[in-house]
Design a protein around this motif. Structure first.
Motif, mmCIF file in Angstrom:
data_model
loop_
_atom_site.group_PDB
_atom_site.id
_atom_site.type_symbol
_atom_site.label_atom_id
_atom_site.label_comp_id
_atom_site.label_asym_id
_atom_site.label_seq_id
_atom_site.Cartn_x
_atom_site.Cartn_y
_atom_site.Cartn_z
ATOM 1 N N CYS A 107 0.855 -1.192 0.000
ATOM 2 C CA CYS A 107 0.000 0.000 0.000
ATOM 3 C C CYS A 107 0.886 1.234 0.000
ATOM 4 N N GLY A 108 0.314 2.353 -0.354
ATOM 5 C CA GLY A 108 1.106 3.572 -0.415
ATOM 6 C C GLY A 108 0.242 4.763 -0.776
ATOM 7 N N THR A 109 0.901 5.831 -1.214
ATOM 8 C CA THR A 109 0.183 7.042 -1.591
ATOM 9 C C THR A 109 0.973 7.823 -2.628
ATOM 10 N N THR A 110 0.264 8.565 -3.454
ATOM 11 C CA THR A 110 0.895 9.566 -4.303
ATOM 12 C C THR A 110 1.140 10.811 -3.455
ATOM 13 N N ALA A 111 1.833 11.781 -4.010
ATOM 14 C CA ALA A 111 1.974 13.094 -3.382
ATOM 15 C C ALA A 111 2.145 14.126 -4.484
ATOM 16 N N ILE A 112 1.293 15.116 -4.479
ATOM 17 C CA ILE A 112 1.517 16.292 -5.321
ATOM 18 C C ILE A 112 1.535 17.485 -4.366
ATOM 19 N N VAL A 113 2.678 18.130 -4.281
ATOM 20 C CA VAL A 113 2.928 19.158 -3.267
ATOM 21 C C VAL A 113 3.395 20.429 -3.958
ATOM 22 N N ALA A 114 2.794 21.541 -3.604
ATOM 23 C CA ALA A 114 3.214 22.831 -4.152
ATOM 24 C C ALA A 114 3.540 23.779 -3.010
ATOM 25 N N LEU A 115 4.766 24.251 -2.989
ATOM 26 C CA LEU A 115 5.185 25.281 -2.038
ATOM 27 C C LEU A 115 5.114 26.615 -2.761
ATOM 28 N N LEU A 116 4.141 27.430 -2.375
ATOM 29 C CA LEU A 116 3.931 28.728 -3.013
ATOM 30 C C LEU A 116 4.617 29.793 -2.179
ATOM 31 N N ARG A 117 5.578 30.466 -2.790
ATOM 32 C CA ARG A 117 6.358 31.500 -2.103
ATOM 33 C C ARG A 117 6.275 32.767 -2.935
ATOM 34 N N GLU A 118 5.347 33.663 -2.553
ATOM 35 C CA GLU A 118 5.117 34.886 -3.316
ATOM 36 C C GLU A 118 4.937 34.560 -4.801
ATOM 37 N N ARG A 119 5.881 34.944 -5.651
ATOM 38 C CA ARG A 119 5.732 34.738 -7.095
ATOM 39 C C ARG A 119 6.488 33.519 -7.602
ATOM 40 N N HIS A 120 6.835 32.609 -6.731
ATOM 41 C CA HIS A 120 7.479 31.363 -7.148
ATOM 42 C C HIS A 120 6.690 30.191 -6.581
ATOM 43 N N VAL A 121 6.650 29.109 -7.336
ATOM 44 C CA VAL A 121 6.017 27.897 -6.847
ATOM 45 C C VAL A 121 6.935 26.714 -7.148
ATOM 46 N N PHE A 122 7.139 25.893 -6.139
ATOM 47 C CA PHE A 122 7.950 24.681 -6.256
ATOM 48 C C PHE A 122 6.996 23.494 -6.182
ATOM 49 N N VAL A 123 6.989 22.682 -7.222
ATOM 50 C CA VAL A 123 6.034 21.580 -7.324
ATOM 51 C C VAL A 123 6.787 20.257 -7.253
ATOM 52 N N ALA A 124 6.429 19.424 -6.283
ATOM 53 C CA ALA A 124 7.031 18.099 -6.121
ATOM 54 C C ALA A 124 5.974 17.046 -6.413
ATOM 55 N N CYS A 125 6.326 16.085 -7.253
ATOM 56 C CA CYS A 125 5.366 15.057 -7.663
ATOM 57 C C CYS A 125 5.925 13.666 -7.420
ATOM 58 N N VAL A 126 5.125 12.839 -6.748
ATOM 59 C CA VAL A 126 5.387 11.411 -6.608
ATOM 60 C C VAL A 126 4.096 10.699 -6.994
ATOM 61 N N GLY A 127 4.068 10.028 -8.147
ATOM 62 C CA GLY A 127 2.868 9.326 -8.566
ATOM 63 C C GLY A 127 2.097 10.062 -9.643
ATOM 64 N N ASP A 128 0.773 9.866 -9.659
ATOM 65 C CA ASP A 128 -0.020 10.388 -10.773
ATOM 66 C C ASP A 128 -1.070 11.415 -10.369
ATOM 67 N N SER A 129 -0.942 12.026 -9.191
ATOM 68 C CA SER A 129 -1.722 13.225 -8.905
ATOM 69 C C SER A 129 -1.060 14.387 -9.648
ATOM 70 N N ARG A 130 -1.775 15.490 -9.827
ATOM 71 C CA ARG A 130 -1.295 16.503 -10.777
ATOM 72 C C ARG A 130 -1.502 17.917 -10.259
ATOM 73 N N CYS A 131 -0.606 18.815 -10.694
ATOM 74 C CA CYS A 131 -0.723 20.253 -10.431
ATOM 75 C C CYS A 131 -0.826 20.986 -11.766
ATOM 76 N N VAL A 132 -1.801 21.883 -11.859
ATOM 77 C CA VAL A 132 -2.072 22.631 -13.095
ATOM 78 C C VAL A 132 -2.158 24.113 -12.766
ATOM 79 N N LYS A 133 -1.620 24.921 -13.655
ATOM 80 C CA LYS A 133 -1.717 26.381 -13.526
ATOM 81 C C LYS A 133 -2.646 26.925 -14.606
ATOM 82 N N ALA A 134 -3.455 27.902 -14.235
ATOM 83 C CA ALA A 134 -4.299 28.610 -15.200
ATOM 84 C C ALA A 134 -3.723 29.996 -15.439
ATOM 85 N N THR A 135 -3.592 30.370 -16.708
ATOM 86 C CA THR A 135 -3.030 31.671 -17.085
ATOM 87 C C THR A 135 -4.019 32.415 -17.970
#
Length: 402
Positions: A151-179
């Protein structure tokens, strides 16, 4: 809903900083479960978080649909590293028997670890995110009660720091940006789904000695230890190439090493979406962005609509099965509202956290779409001053199915 139970004294020491008070007066009408630090609240017009449990068919022909354990977890935590210019967004999609305990532990422990060394996080956000996700995986492996071989888990993690974002992905969850481009919002994927048949991941798995079984019909590509027939009958397999947990497949390339990317945001960037594959199975990234644009003045309504649309797509399949669905929607910029809503919170206080687990209970026939009358709170409502420990166990009505 199962929660993590750790025997590690080190983790127990960290975890006391993640205990948060539940104020039932702050539970909005859309039935998110809001876990708040005592001194404030998150701005729900700018930050939305919703989690919906899955269902499975109980009858031979799929006439009866029953609730299954919600193995997803979603977290919005502010501030991180005692820095009011940072917020952590994270979605975890647990799988396998007991996967909900892994996703719960991962979400709580990562917040603790990032807060424990604020200087390291400030100095190297990308590297520190990756290393601490591996530390979470090591803790999961060391905890015999989690049975993390299968058993286990995915991880989609976003560290938002003012105008920068750091995105860490393990597995098939997803992060999307809208512009914003003219009158429309356009989607950009900030992470890449780690599927076994993704070209570079397939090579990596093969080089590690694993076998990628190609997709066939509705069954996705899967990682196996080998192509041997006996292994296929009894062995563990996984429909993603990276995971926190699933240690039976560690020797053939399944890893918790995150892919971490840094992005600079600008004034045209309107929104961030983090979601489990319960959303992405039937909705494209652009469809998700279009839904959020429709509710651009209210992130909670946008999040609710996104989860509802994904739910409807699952129901339309007519199988009775629906995966857990969890989404976070954050409208940009958000830091000013976060600071305003937590201005009275002492700097040394634990992060103000919004967490979703088994937050909506929708049980509907495949022949009858879910409606407002089917909504109910599956968790007992505690008193406003009750404190919840991360290893608390709460009741579920059906075994996990993934």
């Amino acid at each position: 809903m199962g929660c993590a139970a750790s025997t590690s004294s080190a983790h127990a020491a960290h975890s006391r900083n993640s205990w948060v008070a539940i104020d039932i007066n702050l539970i909005p009408k859309d039935l998110t479960t809001l876990y708040n630090a005592p001194h404030g609240r998150l701005p729900t017009k700018r930050v939305g978080l919703l989690s919906l449990h899955g269902t499975r068919s109980a009858g031979m022909a799929g006439e009866e649909v029953i609730r299954k354990t919600n193995q997803d977890r979603g977290f919005v935590s502010y501030p991180i590293g005692a820095d009011r210019k940072q917020v952590l967004l994270a979605v975890y999609d647990g799988h396998g028997d007991g996967g909900e305990r892994v996703s719960q532990l991962a979400g709580l422990m990562l917040v603790d670890l990032l807060n424990a060394d604020a200087q390291a996080l400030a100095r190297d956000p990308a590297g520190f995110l990756a290393s601490q996700l591996q530390a979470v995986d090591a803790a999961v492996k060391a905890n015999a009660r989690l049975h993390s071989g299968r058993c286990g888990t995915t991880a989609i993690v976003a560290l938002l720091r003012e105008r920068h974002v750091f995105v860490a992905c393990v597995g098939d969850s997803r992060c999307v940006k809208a512009t914003r481009r003219g009158s429309c919002w356009h989607a950009t994927e900030l992470s890449s789904d780690q599927k076994p048949d993704r070209a570079d991941e397939a090579v990596r798995i093969a080089d590690a000695g694993g076998y990628v079984k190609p997709s066939w019909g509705p069954d996705p590509a899967r990682v196996w230890k080998s192509q041997d027939a006996s292994d296929k009958r009894t062995g563990h397999n996984l429909a993603m190439s990276r995971s926190i947990g699933d240690h039976d497949l560690e020797q053939c390339g399944v890893t918790a090493v995150a892919e971490v990317k840094e992005f600079e945001l600008n004034e045209a960037d309107a929104c961030l979406i983090l979601a489990s594959d319960g959303v992405w199975e039937f909705l494209s990234s652009q469809e998700a962005v279009d839904i959020c644009q429709e509710f651009k003045d209210d992130a909670t309504k946008a999040c609710r609509s996104l989860v509802r649309k994904a739910c409807d797509r699952w129901i339309a399949e007519g199988t009775g099965y629906r995966d857990d669905i969890t989404a976070i929607v954050v409208f940009l910029p958000v830091m000013e509202e976060l600071r305003a809503n937590s201005s009275c919170v002492p700097t040394e206080s634990p992060p103000l956290s919004l967490m979703a687990s088994a937050s909506i209970d929708i049980i509907s026939s495949v022949k009858q779409p879910a409606d407002e009358q089917t909504l109910q709170m599956p968790l007992q409502q505690p008193s406003p001053t009750q404190h919840v420990q991360p290893n608390a166990t709460q009741p579920t009505s059906a075994p996990a199915v993934k």
